[in-house]
Design a protein around this motif. Structure first.
Motif, PDB file in Angstrom:
ATOM      1  N   HIS A 180      11.569   1.134 -13.517  1.00  0.00           N
ATOM      2  CA  HIS A 180      11.121  -0.087 -14.191  1.00  0.00           C
ATOM      3  C   HIS A 180      10.291  -0.934 -13.233  1.00  0.00           C
ATOM      4  O   HIS A 180      10.228  -0.662 -12.033  1.00  0.00           O
ATOM      5  N   SER A 181       9.672  -1.986 -13.752  1.00  0.00           N
ATOM      6  CA  SER A 181       8.896  -2.888 -12.905  1.00  0.00           C
ATOM      7  C   SER A 181       9.752  -3.413 -11.761  1.00  0.00           C
ATOM      8  O   SER A 181      10.917  -3.771 -11.947  1.00  0.00           O
ATOM      9  N   ALA A 182       9.153  -3.426 -10.572  1.00  0.00           N
ATOM     10  CA  ALA A 182       9.879  -3.894  -9.400  1.00  0.00           C
ATOM     11  C   ALA A 182      10.209  -5.375  -9.541  1.00  0.00           C
ATOM     12  O   ALA A 182       9.325  -6.188  -9.806  1.00  0.00           O
ATOM     13  N   VAL A 183      11.477  -5.718  -9.383  1.00  0.00           N
ATOM     14  CA  VAL A 183      11.920  -7.110  -9.444  1.00  0.00           C
ATOM     15  C   VAL A 183      12.220  -7.547  -8.018  1.00  0.00           C
ATOM     16  O   VAL A 183      13.235  -7.172  -7.433  1.00  0.00           O
ATOM     17  N   THR A 184      11.309  -8.308  -7.427  1.00  0.00           N
ATOM     18  CA  THR A 184      11.483  -8.756  -6.057  1.00  0.00           C
ATOM     19  C   THR A 184      11.148 -10.243  -5.977  1.00  0.00           C
ATOM     20  O   THR A 184      10.727 -10.856  -6.962  1.00  0.00           O
ATOM     21  N   THR A 197      -6.345   4.274   3.048  1.00  0.00           N
ATOM     22  CA  THR A 197      -5.438   5.198   2.358  1.00  0.00           C
ATOM     23  C   THR A 197      -3.996   4.777   2.567  1.00  0.00           C
ATOM     24  O   THR A 197      -3.203   4.681   1.616  1.00  0.00           O
ATOM     25  N   TRP A 198      -3.640   4.511   3.824  1.00  0.00           N
ATOM     26  CA  TRP A 198      -2.253   4.146   4.139  1.00  0.00           C
ATOM     27  C   TRP A 198      -1.971   2.683   3.845  1.00  0.00           C
ATOM     28  O   TRP A 198      -0.888   2.340   3.362  1.00  0.00           O
ATOM     29  N   ALA A 199      -2.926   1.797   4.148  1.00  0.00           N
ATOM     30  CA  ALA A 199      -2.691   0.365   3.901  1.00  0.00           C
ATOM     31  C   ALA A 199      -2.351   0.112   2.441  1.00  0.00           C
ATOM     32  O   ALA A 199      -1.459  -0.673   2.112  1.00  0.00           O
ATOM     33  N   ASP A 200      -3.047   0.801   1.538  1.00  0.00           N
ATOM     34  CA  ASP A 200      -2.806   0.641   0.109  1.00  0.00           C
ATOM     35  C   ASP A 200      -1.400   1.112  -0.262  1.00  0.00           C
ATOM     36  O   ASP A 200      -0.672   0.447  -1.002  1.00  0.00           O
ATOM     37  N   CYS A 201      -1.009   2.279   0.269  1.00  0.00           N
ATOM     38  CA  CYS A 201       0.351   2.794   0.008  1.00  0.00           C
ATOM     39  C   CYS A 201       1.419   1.857   0.546  1.00  0.00           C
ATOM     40  O   CYS A 201       2.418   1.568  -0.131  1.00  0.00           O
ATOM     41  N   TRP A 202       1.232   1.386   1.776  1.00  0.00           N
ATOM     42  CA  TRP A 202       2.267   0.561   2.412  1.00  0.00           C
ATOM     43  C   TRP A 202       2.420  -0.781   1.702  1.00  0.00           C
ATOM     44  O   TRP A 202       3.536  -1.299   1.595  1.00  0.00           O
ATOM     45  N   ALA A 203       1.309  -1.358   1.208  1.00  0.00           N
ATOM     46  CA  ALA A 203       1.408  -2.624   0.479  1.00  0.00           C
ATOM     47  C   ALA A 203       2.227  -2.445  -0.797  1.00  0.00           C
ATOM     48  O   ALA A 203       3.065  -3.287  -1.147  1.00  0.00           O
ATOM     49  N   THR A 204       1.993  -1.342  -1.492  1.00  0.00           N
ATOM     50  CA  THR A 204       2.733  -1.066  -2.728  1.00  0.00           C
ATOM     51  C   THR A 204       4.209  -0.854  -2.453  1.00  0.00           C
ATOM     52  O   THR A 204       5.080  -1.419  -3.132  1.00  0.00           O
ATOM     53  N   ALA A 205       4.509  -0.027  -1.455  1.00  0.00           N
ATOM     54  CA  ALA A 205       5.907   0.267  -1.140  1.00  0.00           C
ATOM     55  C   ALA A 205       6.647  -0.982  -0.680  1.00  0.00           C
ATOM     56  O   ALA A 205       7.791  -1.236  -1.095  1.00  0.00           O
ATOM     57  N   ALA A 206       6.017  -1.781   0.181  1.00  0.00           N
ATOM     58  CA  ALA A 206       6.676  -2.986   0.697  1.00  0.00           C
ATOM     59  C   ALA A 206       6.921  -3.991  -0.418  1.00  0.00           C
ATOM     60  O   ALA A 206       7.950  -4.682  -0.426  1.00  0.00           O
ATOM     61  N   GLN A 213      13.436  -6.504   3.336  1.00  0.00           N
ATOM     62  CA  GLN A 213      13.370  -5.095   3.687  1.00  0.00           C
ATOM     63  C   GLN A 213      11.928  -4.671   3.938  1.00  0.00           C
ATOM     64  O   GLN A 213      11.649  -3.896   4.859  1.00  0.00           O
ATOM     65  N   GLY A 214      11.018  -5.183   3.117  1.00  0.00           N
ATOM     66  CA  GLY A 214       9.615  -4.828   3.280  1.00  0.00           C
ATOM     67  C   GLY A 214       9.075  -5.253   4.629  1.00  0.00           C
ATOM     68  O   GLY A 214       8.355  -4.484   5.286  1.00  0.00           O
ATOM     69  N   LEU A 215       9.403  -6.461   5.067  1.00  0.00           N
ATOM     70  CA  LEU A 215       8.904  -6.938   6.360  1.00  0.00           C
ATOM     71  C   LEU A 215       9.474  -6.114   7.498  1.00  0.00           C
ATOM     72  O   LEU A 215       8.754  -5.726   8.428  1.00  0.00           O
ATOM     73  N   ARG A 216      10.787  -5.811   7.444  1.00  0.00           N
ATOM     74  CA  ARG A 216      11.399  -4.993   8.498  1.00  0.00           C
ATOM     75  C   ARG A 216      10.726  -3.625   8.571  1.00  0.00           C
ATOM     76  O   ARG A 216      10.452  -3.117   9.661  1.00  0.00           O
ATOM     77  N   TRP A 217      10.479  -3.036   7.433  1.00  0.00           N
ATOM     78  CA  TRP A 217       9.877  -1.713   7.414  1.00  0.00           C
ATOM     79  C   TRP A 217       8.442  -1.749   7.932  1.00  0.00           C
ATOM     80  O   TRP A 217       8.035  -0.905   8.743  1.00  0.00           O
ATOM     81  N   VAL A 224       0.138  -1.450  12.218  1.00  0.00           N
ATOM     82  CA  VAL A 224       0.190  -2.097  10.907  1.00  0.00           C
ATOM     83  C   VAL A 224       0.618  -3.542  11.064  1.00  0.00           C
ATOM     84  O   VAL A 224       1.597  -3.837  11.767  1.00  0.00           O
ATOM     85  N   GLU A 225      -0.105  -4.446  10.431  1.00  0.00           N
ATOM     86  CA  GLU A 225       0.283  -5.852  10.349  1.00  0.00           C
ATOM     87  C   GLU A 225       0.282  -6.242   8.869  1.00  0.00           C
ATOM     88  O   GLU A 225      -0.351  -5.581   8.045  1.00  0.00           O
ATOM     89  N   ALA A 226       0.999  -7.312   8.538  1.00  0.00           N
ATOM     90  CA  ALA A 226       1.114  -7.647   7.117  1.00  0.00           C
ATOM     91  C   ALA A 226       1.417  -9.122   6.912  1.00  0.00           C
ATOM     92  O   ALA A 226       2.000  -9.795   7.777  1.00  0.00           O
ATOM     93  N   LEU A 227       1.029  -9.588   5.722  1.00  0.00           N
ATOM     94  CA  LEU A 227       1.295 -10.943   5.259  1.00  0.00           C
ATOM     95  C   LEU A 227       2.002 -10.827   3.917  1.00  0.00           C
ATOM     96  O   LEU A 227       1.491 -10.185   2.997  1.00  0.00           O
ATOM     97  N   LEU A 228       3.190 -11.436   3.801  1.00  0.00           N
ATOM     98  CA  LEU A 228       3.968 -11.376   2.575  1.00  0.00           C
ATOM     99  C   LEU A 228       4.150 -12.787   2.042  1.00  0.00           C
ATOM    100  O   LEU A 228       4.505 -13.714   2.801  1.00  0.00           O
TER     101      LEU A 228
END
Length: 246
Positions: A180-184, A197-206, A213-217, A224-228
């Protein structure tokens, strides 16, 4: 692919660049023909139905499915190409196709810099000019028209920026554990990495994981760096993101 693509190519012989642009656009249309889950006659749709085997598809299908399997392994299953029991590699296809198009353009003799933007996900290669790094604005999901950050490629010749979230397309990211739709608590995840290729996958998974959990991963992934950004307007980022702001 149901979105807008744009190209920015600096340097190179104009006729050679024009030919490469035409090839890149044709390649993107071909990707849509092969991978679209909305077309009954696409190779991916026929593969999902059992009408084709992977060996009978274009070589790119095996390539993408191999990359997707690696993404699923590295994300502990949070990235998946299975939706409602059927094959759906769309979560990786756009980033992969944008990166492939950008690299094809960068191979043109004399080209100094390339930026390809596919629906807000960007692959940057080379530099746009002396002392002028590429810069990418990250839309603020809670303030339409505003920017949450500006990413700079200063000092780098490869950089990708990908965002997953609900601001543009609503709740479209699926939790592979429930189907189902991710509830976060998140409204957007932007990932900065060398390869789209990977940045797109990692954004979706996180995004599917949620902010903690997403930030830890994401912190555990190399280069890889990220903004949530959460629905409560909290901004969380990886430790090295500051070096990429500008």
């Amino acid at each position: 692919m149901g979105t807008v693509f744009s190209f920015d190519v600096r340097g190179g012989d104009p006729s050679a660049v024009q030919s490469a642009l035409e090839a890149a656009v044709a390649g993107l249309h071909r990707v849509d023909e092969v991978f679209s889950t909305y077309r009954d006659d696409s190779q991916v749709s026929r593969l999902a139905r059992g009408d084709l085997t992977v060996d009978e598809c274009d070589p790119e299908v095996a390539e993408v499915l191999g990359l997707a399997a690696e993404a699923e392994r590295l994300s502990d299953g949070w990235f998946s190409t299975t939706y409602e029991g059927s094959l759906d590699p769309t979560g990786i296809v756009k980033g992969w196709s944008v990166e492939r198009a950008a690299r094809g353009l960068a191979d043109v003799p004399g080209v100094a810099g390339v930026s390809v933007n596919g629906g807000g996900d960007v692959q940057l290669l080379g530099v746009p000019g002396p002392q002028r790094p590429w810069r990418v604005g990250v839309s603020d999901p809670l303030r339409p028209g505003g920017l949450a950050a500006v990413i700079s490629a200063a000092g780098l010749t490869e950089l990708a920026v990908a965002t997953s979230g609900t601001a543009e397309r609503g709740a479209h990211i699926v939790d592979p554990g429930t189907g189902h739709s991710a509830v976060t608590d998140l409204v957007a995840v932007t990932v900065v990495a060398p390869h789209l290729t990977w940045a797109d996958c990692w954004a979706t998974a996180a995004f599917a994981m949620g902010s903690r959990q997403g930030l830890r991963w994401l912190e555990s992934l190399p280069d890889v760096e990220a903004l949530l950004i959460t629905a409560g307007d909290e901004v969380r980022c990886t430790g090295g993101l500051a070096s990429r702001l500008g």
